[in-house]
Design a protein around this motif. Structure first.
Motif, mmCIF file in Angstrom:
data_model
loop_
_atom_site.group_PDB
_atom_site.id
_atom_site.type_symbol
_atom_site.label_atom_id
_atom_site.label_comp_id
_atom_site.label_asym_id
_atom_site.label_seq_id
_atom_site.Cartn_x
_atom_site.Cartn_y
_atom_site.Cartn_z
ATOM 1 N N ILE A 198 63.478 -111.778 68.030
ATOM 2 C CA ILE A 198 62.914 -112.262 66.759
ATOM 3 C C ILE A 198 61.410 -112.009 66.722
ATOM 4 N N GLU A 199 60.748 -112.272 67.832
ATOM 5 C CA GLU A 199 59.297 -112.051 67.913
ATOM 6 C C GLU A 199 58.955 -110.579 67.672
ATOM 7 N N VAL A 200 59.714 -109.666 68.288
ATOM 8 C CA VAL A 200 59.477 -108.232 68.109
ATOM 9 C C VAL A 200 59.696 -107.824 66.653
ATOM 10 N N LEU A 201 60.783 -108.318 66.059
ATOM 11 C CA LEU A 201 61.101 -107.963 64.669
ATOM 12 C C LEU A 201 60.052 -108.515 63.706
ATOM 13 N N HIS A 202 59.496 -109.677 64.014
ATOM 14 C CA HIS A 202 58.434 -110.224 63.168
ATOM 15 C C HIS A 202 57.154 -109.387 63.287
ATOM 16 N N LYS A 203 56.911 -108.825 64.461
ATOM 17 C CA LYS A 203 55.760 -107.927 64.612
ATOM 18 C C LYS A 203 55.937 -106.688 63.737
ATOM 19 N N ILE A 204 57.167 -106.166 63.721
ATOM 20 C CA ILE A 204 57.470 -105.009 62.865
ATOM 21 C C ILE A 204 57.289 -105.395 61.403
ATOM 22 N N GLU A 205 57.786 -106.575 61.043
ATOM 23 C CA GLU A 205 57.663 -107.078 59.673
ATOM 24 C C GLU A 205 56.194 -107.182 59.272
ATOM 25 N N GLU A 206 55.389 -107.716 60.173
ATOM 26 C CA GLU A 206 53.958 -107.881 59.890
ATOM 27 C C GLU A 206 53.267 -106.533 59.728
ATOM 28 N N GLU A 207 53.620 -105.575 60.576
ATOM 29 C CA GLU A 207 52.993 -104.256 60.506
ATOM 30 C C GLU A 207 53.414 -103.506 59.240
ATOM 31 N N VAL A 258 58.809 -96.548 58.565
ATOM 32 C CA VAL A 258 59.449 -97.739 59.139
ATOM 33 C C VAL A 258 60.042 -97.414 60.504
ATOM 34 N N TYR A 259 60.709 -96.254 60.605
ATOM 35 C CA TYR A 259 61.312 -95.866 61.893
ATOM 36 C C TYR A 259 60.233 -95.717 62.963
ATOM 37 N N GLY A 260 59.091 -95.164 62.593
ATOM 38 C CA GLY A 260 58.008 -94.981 63.552
ATOM 39 C C GLY A 260 57.538 -96.298 64.144
ATOM 40 N N ILE A 261 57.471 -97.330 63.294
ATOM 41 C CA ILE A 261 57.044 -98.649 63.780
ATOM 42 C C ILE A 261 58.124 -99.266 64.668
ATOM 43 N N ILE A 262 59.390 -99.111 64.270
ATOM 44 C CA ILE A 262 60.494 -99.633 65.092
ATOM 45 C C ILE A 262 60.493 -98.957 66.461
ATOM 46 N N ASP A 263 60.299 -97.647 66.478
ATOM 47 C CA ASP A 263 60.283 -96.885 67.735
ATOM 48 C C ASP A 263 59.157 -97.363 68.656
ATOM 49 N N LYS A 264 58.066 -97.757 68.064
ATOM 50 C CA LYS A 264 56.911 -98.236 68.834
ATOM 51 C C LYS A 264 57.248 -99.496 69.638
ATOM 52 N N TYR A 265 58.092 -100.368 69.052
ATOM 53 C CA TYR A 265 58.392 -101.651 69.693
ATOM 54 C C TYR A 265 59.739 -101.670 70.430
ATOM 55 N N MET A 266 60.584 -100.655 70.231
ATOM 56 C CA MET A 266 61.931 -100.690 70.809
ATOM 57 C C MET A 266 62.244 -99.406 71.569
ATOM 58 N N LYS A 267 61.434 -99.096 72.533
ATOM 59 C CA LYS A 267 61.619 -97.866 73.311
ATOM 60 C C LYS A 267 62.931 -97.866 74.100
ATOM 61 N N ASP A 268 63.432 -99.054 74.435
ATOM 62 C CA ASP A 268 64.621 -99.128 75.271
ATOM 63 C C ASP A 268 65.914 -98.955 74.485
ATOM 64 N N ARG A 269 65.834 -98.846 73.168
ATOM 65 C CA ARG A 269 67.030 -98.709 72.336
ATOM 66 C C ARG A 269 67.274 -97.241 72.002
ATOM 67 N N SER A 270 68.545 -96.905 71.767
ATOM 68 C CA SER A 270 68.885 -95.519 71.436
ATOM 69 C C SER A 270 68.323 -95.147 70.070
ATOM 70 N N ASP A 271 68.153 -93.858 69.826
ATOM 71 C CA ASP A 271 67.635 -93.391 68.533
ATOM 72 C C ASP A 271 68.540 -93.842 67.391
ATOM 73 N N ASP A 272 69.854 -93.788 67.634
ATOM 74 C CA ASP A 272 70.800 -94.169 66.579
ATOM 75 C C ASP A 272 70.701 -95.659 66.255
ATOM 76 N N GLU A 273 70.529 -96.497 67.291
ATOM 77 C CA GLU A 273 70.419 -97.930 67.025
ATOM 78 C C GLU A 273 69.118 -98.230 66.281
ATOM 79 N N LYS A 274 68.050 -97.538 66.634
ATOM 80 C CA LYS A 274 66.788 -97.714 65.915
ATOM 81 C C LYS A 274 66.935 -97.262 64.457
#
Length: 683
Positions: A198-207, A258-274
């Motif tokens: 939730i904290e990570v997703l809120h950072k994405i939301e804020e950005e 949006v994908y670029g910001i998600i990729d910044k915070y979720m490096k451990d997730r697959s490209d498809d999940e991002k």
């Protein structure tokens, strides 16, 4: 002895606990976002629980409302203290079978490992036999969406399927139990891993500099928590083929900001999940560049025709202006089907409004959507059902107190092209609204306003009523605000009719009788009109099937249930044959999960007079598709408006397991008839 108390009852008690004075049922219902009937029934359940604990019932006074006594407040405090401390308590929130199945799916559909009966039994606090039955239901539910739930002896259950299919099923079921989660009945949001997501997703939301509706971030966090996919997991996103209604251009999504910001915070997730998370966060902001439509949009018209056909079969009427409804639904499906395919829920409050204002219609459309979801192999959540209900509502017959569409004017200081685009978007999304004129603020006058029932404006106007201020982008909040104004307009129309009639007859009433007559007029125009169901259901039309008759086939059961209507000349044998043919063709399509089946036929040529008959079958009779029926209603109607009105009342009579069990306890026809009337007439 363990006593169960459900989430709605706890919320009601907490709402009353805030107040020291009496609270009206209407005000309480609005605070809880539920109907008056639901609130009254919850109070009945709470009073039964208090009676078990040898406490007095909730204090109630006519024309004032209800309130808690001090002993009730102490009781509630003790209950919540025990829950917070996780102490052993004689009170426990017990999940229903439907809720248990949803929990099982959410906690296991994204896992790669096995789940055993012992683990599930301990986790859900029910017997292994209960879990075994639940898993049969879970396997059937998942099978509908091409997901396999396999049992391997010595290991347990393993769920296999395409990642996208599993994700959209997860999002559907997590939405169905999100009320339990947000209320703390399921403590998922307290998990440290969930909090981290939730904290990570809120950072994405804020950005992104956006604010997502309540629940969107939390549901995505739960999906990330329960999934066990790694960086190398590959998905099968639908491509531009006939296999999907509409799909998203993943390449375009992956190039988005949006994908670029998600990729910044979720490096451990697959490209498809991002990419999948990106689709959810983009949602309504995706323009047509993001979509890969089916080669032909005729498929949406075919699906719209199916939807209308299912509704007509279920309700037993032909829709007014059927072609117009199909056209509206075609446009809606072409815009909304991507949400079905990707399991997107935008957190709109429309569902709450429709459930409160048109509960019976919502329940009917819910059943239609369940059947339709099999055709498109995508689950349809309650939010999407609410959107569909708005379309069906706008094309149904209305009484003289309700207009088909609300005449409106749009005020907007944009270019002519943008004004016309906004007008089209409003009319497409809210079929109840018909915009006759589009003006700028400078062109608008008070005289213009008086021509229309609703003024919709992107500019601030000096108007007190019949006016809705919306944003130029027309988002969900604007959608809801316009609907609220329409609903208020409806209520004002009925109130106005009541006032006009009373003013006409007042000169002829003795002064001491004015108050009484005023109450009678208000009662007639309000929601307390006599039940049509009780008018059509006579003592001679109810039957209790004895144990000696349990060997009957389902066809014989239909005949016996309908026989009172045949005997008094309301119908002929052709109508009964039409009912049986409907069951042969469609199965028990108006079946309630609590063992009630409402049967009727669209072909009304065999109906001479409206009527309703009821038969109880204590041991149940199996109908097609493994539906076990305990209460059988037969409805015959010569008028479509009356037909739908009675259908809605039957829905209310059978909307809970407690009511049906009470009806089945009746040992003879006199008691059954009395109980039916009591439920139907209860306000």
């Amino acid at each position: 002895m363990l006593v169960s108390i459900d989430r709605r009852c706890i919320k009601l008690l907490q709402e009353l606990e805030k107040e020291t004075e009496f609270v009206s049922i209407k005000s309480l219902s609005e605070s809880l976002d539920q109907t008056r009937r639901q609130t009254q029934y919850d109070i009945y359940k709470i009073n039964s629980l208090f009676e078990f604990d040898k406490l007095p019932p909730i204090e109630a006074k006519q024309h004032k409302g209800v309130r808690l006594m001090d002993v009730h407040r102490e009781w509630l405090k003790d209950l919540l203290d025990q829950e917070n401390k996780k102490e052993d308590s004689e009170y426990n929130y017990v999940l229903t079978q439907e809720e248990r199945c949803a929990v099982i799916i959410c906690e296991n559909v994204l896992r790669n490992g096995f789940s055993t009966l012992d683990d599930l039994s301990e986790q859900l606090m029910v017997s292994k036999n209960t879990i075994f039955i639940d898993m049969k239901i879970v396997r059937e539910k998942l099978k509908e969406y091409n997901i396999e739930c396999e049992f391997i002896s010595g290991k347990g259950y393993l769920i296999n399927g395409e990642e996208l299919e599993k994700r959209k099923v997860f999002m559907y079921y997590i939405s169905s139990i999100y009320g339990l989660i947000s209320d703390g009945m399921l403590d998922y949001l307290q998990d440290e891993d969930v909090k981290r997501h939730i904290e990570v997703l809120h950072k994405i939301e804020e950005e992104l500099e956006v604010h997502y509706n309540k629940g969107i971030i939390e549901k995505l966090a739960l999906m990330l928590h329960f999934s066990e996919t790694g960086e190398n997991t590959k998905w099968n996103f639908p491509q531009k083929t006939g296999s999907a209604l509409v799909c998203v251009n993943i390449d375009h999504v992956c190039r988005s900001h949006v994908y670029g910001i998600i990729d910044k915070y979720m490096k451990d997730r697959s490209d498809d999940e991002k990419a999948y998370i990106c689709i959810h966060l983009l949602a309504g902001r995706m323009n047509k560049e993001y979509y890969l439509y089916n080669e032909t949009e005729e498929i949406f018209e075919e699906l719209a025709e199916k939807l209308v056909g299912y509704f007509e079969t279920l309700v037993g009427v032909t829709m007014d202006k059927r072609g117009s409804l199909i056209e509206d639904l075609t446009q809606h499906l072409s815009r909304s089907s991507y949400r079905y395919i990707y399991g997107i829920n935008d957190g709109s409050e429309l569902e709450t409004i429709i459930r409160r204002e048109a509960e019976e219609l919502f329940n009917v459309v819910r059943k239609v959507a369940d059947r339709f979801s099999h055709d498109i192999q995508c689950p349809i959540d309650d939010q999407e059902v609410a959107y569909l209900a708005v379309h069906f509502s706008s094309h149904m017959h209305r009484t003289s107190a309700k207009k088909y569409r609300y005449s409106s004017m749009l005020i907007c200081d944009e270019s002519e092209k943008k004004r016309e685009n906004l007008k089209k978007r409003i009319e497409d999304n809210i079929p109840l609204i018909q915009i006759h004129e589009v003006l700028t603020k400078a062109e608008y006058t008070e005289a213009e306003k008086n021509k229309y029932e609703v003024v919709i404006s992107t500019e601030v106007l000096d108007i007190n009523d019949g006016y809705v201020l919306i944003s130029k982008k027309f988002d969900n909040t604007d959608h809801i605000n316009i609907l609220n104004e329409v609903l208020q307009s409806r209520a004002d129309e009925v109130s106005s009719l009541s006032d006009d009639l009373f003013d006409q007859i007042k000169p002829y009433i003795q002064k001491k009788q004015v108050g009484t007559v005023r109450s009678i007029v208000d009662h007639f125009f309000g929601s307390d009109q006599n039940s049509t169901l009780t008018q059509l259901l006579t003592r001679e039309r109810v039957k209790c099937l004895g144990d000696k008759d349990v060997s009957l086939s389902w066809r014989d059961a239909v005949f016996q249930a309908a026989y009172p209507l045949l005997a008094d000349g309301s119908i002929n044998r052709h109508y009964i044959d039409s009912i049986i043919l409907n069951v042969e063709l469609y199965g028990a399509y108006f079946y309630f999960d609590n063992g009630v089946y409402l049967t009727h036929a669209k072909d009304t040529s065999g109906v001479f007079r409206s009527g309703v008959s009821v038969m109880t079958i204590p041991r149940g009779i199996n109908f097609p598709h493994n539906k076990k029926i305990y209460i059988l209603f037969v409805l015959a109607s010569v008028d479509e408006k009356e037909h739908f009105g009675v259908l809605k009342e039957i829905l209310k009579v059978c909307d809970s397991k407690e009511k049906t069990e009470w009806l089945l306890e009746a040992q003879n026809e006199d008691v059954l008839y009395k109980n039916l009337r009591m439920i139907a007439e209860k306000k």
